[in-house]
Design an enzyme around this catalytic site. Structure first.
Site, PDB file in Angstrom:
ATOM      1  N   GLY A 275     -10.769   9.626   2.320  1.00 42.84           N
ATOM      2  CA  GLY A 275     -10.629   8.403   3.081  1.00 42.84           C
ATOM      3  C   GLY A 275      -9.320   7.679   2.850  1.00 42.84           C
ATOM      4  O   GLY A 275      -8.294   8.271   2.492  1.00 42.84           O
ATOM      5  N   HIS A 276      -9.364   6.355   3.041  1.00 44.88           N
ATOM      6  CA  HIS A 276      -8.181   5.499   3.029  1.00 44.88           C
ATOM      7  C   HIS A 276      -7.490   5.506   1.661  1.00 44.88           C
ATOM      8  O   HIS A 276      -6.289   5.692   1.567  1.00 44.88           O
ATOM      9  CB  HIS A 276      -8.635   4.082   3.400  1.00 44.88           C
ATOM     10  CG  HIS A 276      -7.536   3.112   3.639  1.00 44.88           C
ATOM     11  ND1 HIS A 276      -6.570   3.296   4.598  1.00 44.88           N
ATOM     12  CD2 HIS A 276      -7.254   1.914   3.044  1.00 44.88           C
ATOM     13  CE1 HIS A 276      -5.739   2.257   4.603  1.00 44.88           C
ATOM     14  NE2 HIS A 276      -6.129   1.423   3.658  1.00 44.88           N
ATOM     15  N   PHE A 277      -8.257   5.310   0.595  1.00 42.33           N
ATOM     16  CA  PHE A 277      -7.721   5.284  -0.763  1.00 42.33           C
ATOM     17  C   PHE A 277      -7.699   6.715  -1.313  1.00 42.33           C
ATOM     18  O   PHE A 277      -8.484   7.076  -2.192  1.00 42.33           O
ATOM     19  CB  PHE A 277      -8.557   4.364  -1.648  1.00 42.33           C
ATOM     20  CG  PHE A 277      -8.325   2.901  -1.428  1.00 42.33           C
ATOM     21  CD1 PHE A 277      -7.371   2.209  -2.142  1.00 42.33           C
ATOM     22  CD2 PHE A 277      -9.073   2.203  -0.483  1.00 42.33           C
ATOM     23  CE1 PHE A 277      -7.139   0.851  -1.940  1.00 42.33           C
ATOM     24  CE2 PHE A 277      -8.857   0.849  -0.267  1.00 42.33           C
ATOM     25  CZ  PHE A 277      -7.888   0.172  -0.996  1.00 42.33           C
TER      26      PHE A 277
END
Length: 306
Positions: A275-277
């Site tokens: 995901g994003h992180f």
């Protein structure tokens, strides 16, 4: 004492680091800095994202900080940085403070790591001072409209005078909203330590912080309006670029990573099914890529002696 060599490899110790403040025009900027073994170690400036702060880079600093000088500041409105009453929260002002921070540390040449909010801050620095930038590491840091999900486009289009807009923005500043940003798109949420989103929420809940984040949310459209300028900088200056991207990011999807190749076709692009992180789940895969990239820019032999 045995004269025989150990039968198992030594465990690498985390890099030593210091935690300091630097005054920049009345803003008390907190930052983390590794203490590498070489005084002339390559410098990597780590620019964090929303809703986090420099603590998101703790594991990366532990991993790479003995070989490279990693510096991670907190922006005004984030983490441990203290901004005076009346500070105007906009991306231009965040970049102003980071520009003063770089000058205050006496940095004149470094590799820039941009993630999420770090991209609009970092690209402002790069276009103001192209001579500073030795290389660019992009991790889910957007500079192209192709990299905006439908949800991101809708969010960026919000204006404070619209009915319900403030409530929509503020919903992102809750614990469930913060946790979602860490876990959404990951292969295995159990591998994502809760410390990150809990610490982020602690800072978000401090007095005045939600007001600061609301102001930045409504200012985000100014970043999209500058995409063309940042792309022109990439085409004109052709910096060495490493792109590492969580391909299941719900905000900045994978097309945003590939879009960079239009302007810097020689960039190295690596996607990870997370995901994003992305560092939360894929640090073991991303850290060696960063190390190889920094070595290629500095002329150091790689970590494997090749």
């Amino acid at each position: 004492m045995s004269a025989h060599p150990p039968t198992r490899p030594l465990v690498a110790a985390p890099a030593p680091a210091v935690h300091r403040h630097l005054d920049v025009d009345g803003v008390r900027v907190f930052y983390r800095e590794s203490l590498p073994e070489r005084p002339d170690a390559p410098v990597l400036l780590l620019l964090h994202g929303f809703p986090s702060a420099s603590h998101q880079f703790r594991r990366l600093i532990d991993t790479l900080g003995s070989r490279y000088r990693l510096i991670a500041p907190d922006y005004p409105g984030f983490g441990h940085t203290e901004a005076p009453a009346g500070f105007t929260y906009s991306f231009d002002r965040l970049a102003d403070v980071m520009e003063g921070f770089v000058q205050g540390l006496g940095l004149d040449r470094f590799t820039l790591y941009v993630f999420d909010f770090g991209a609009p801050v970092g690209f402002r620095l790069a276009t103001r001072h192209p001579e500073w930038i030795a290389g660019l590491v992009v991790q889910n840091g957007n500079a192209y409209e192709e990299g905006l999900s439908d949800a991101a486009r809708d969010f960026i289009a919000l204006r404070p005078e619209q009915e319900g807009a403030r409530e929509t923005v503020r919903a992102l500043f809750t614990l469930s909203g913060t946790r979602f940003q860490y876990e959404s798109g990951t292969r295995d949420p159990e591998r994502i330590a809760p410390d990150g989103w809990i610490l982020d929420q602690y800072f978000l809940d401090q007095p005045g912080r939600k007001d600061a984040q609301e102001a930045l949310a409504f200012d985000y459209h100014t970043n999209v309006e500058q995409y063309g300028r940042w792309q022109e900088w990439l085409r004109t200056h052709t910096p060495p670029v490493l792109i590492v991207w969580g391909s299941d990011d719900p905000f900045f999807p994978e097309p945003g990573a590939h879009a960079y190749l239009k302007d810097v076709p020689e960039a190295a692009l690596h996607t990870f099914p997370t995901g994003h992180f992305a560092l939360e789940e894929d640090l073991p895969g991303i850290a060696p890529l960063i190390a190889d990239f920094l070595d290629s820019l500095s002329g150091l032999p790689d970590l494997n002696g090749a």
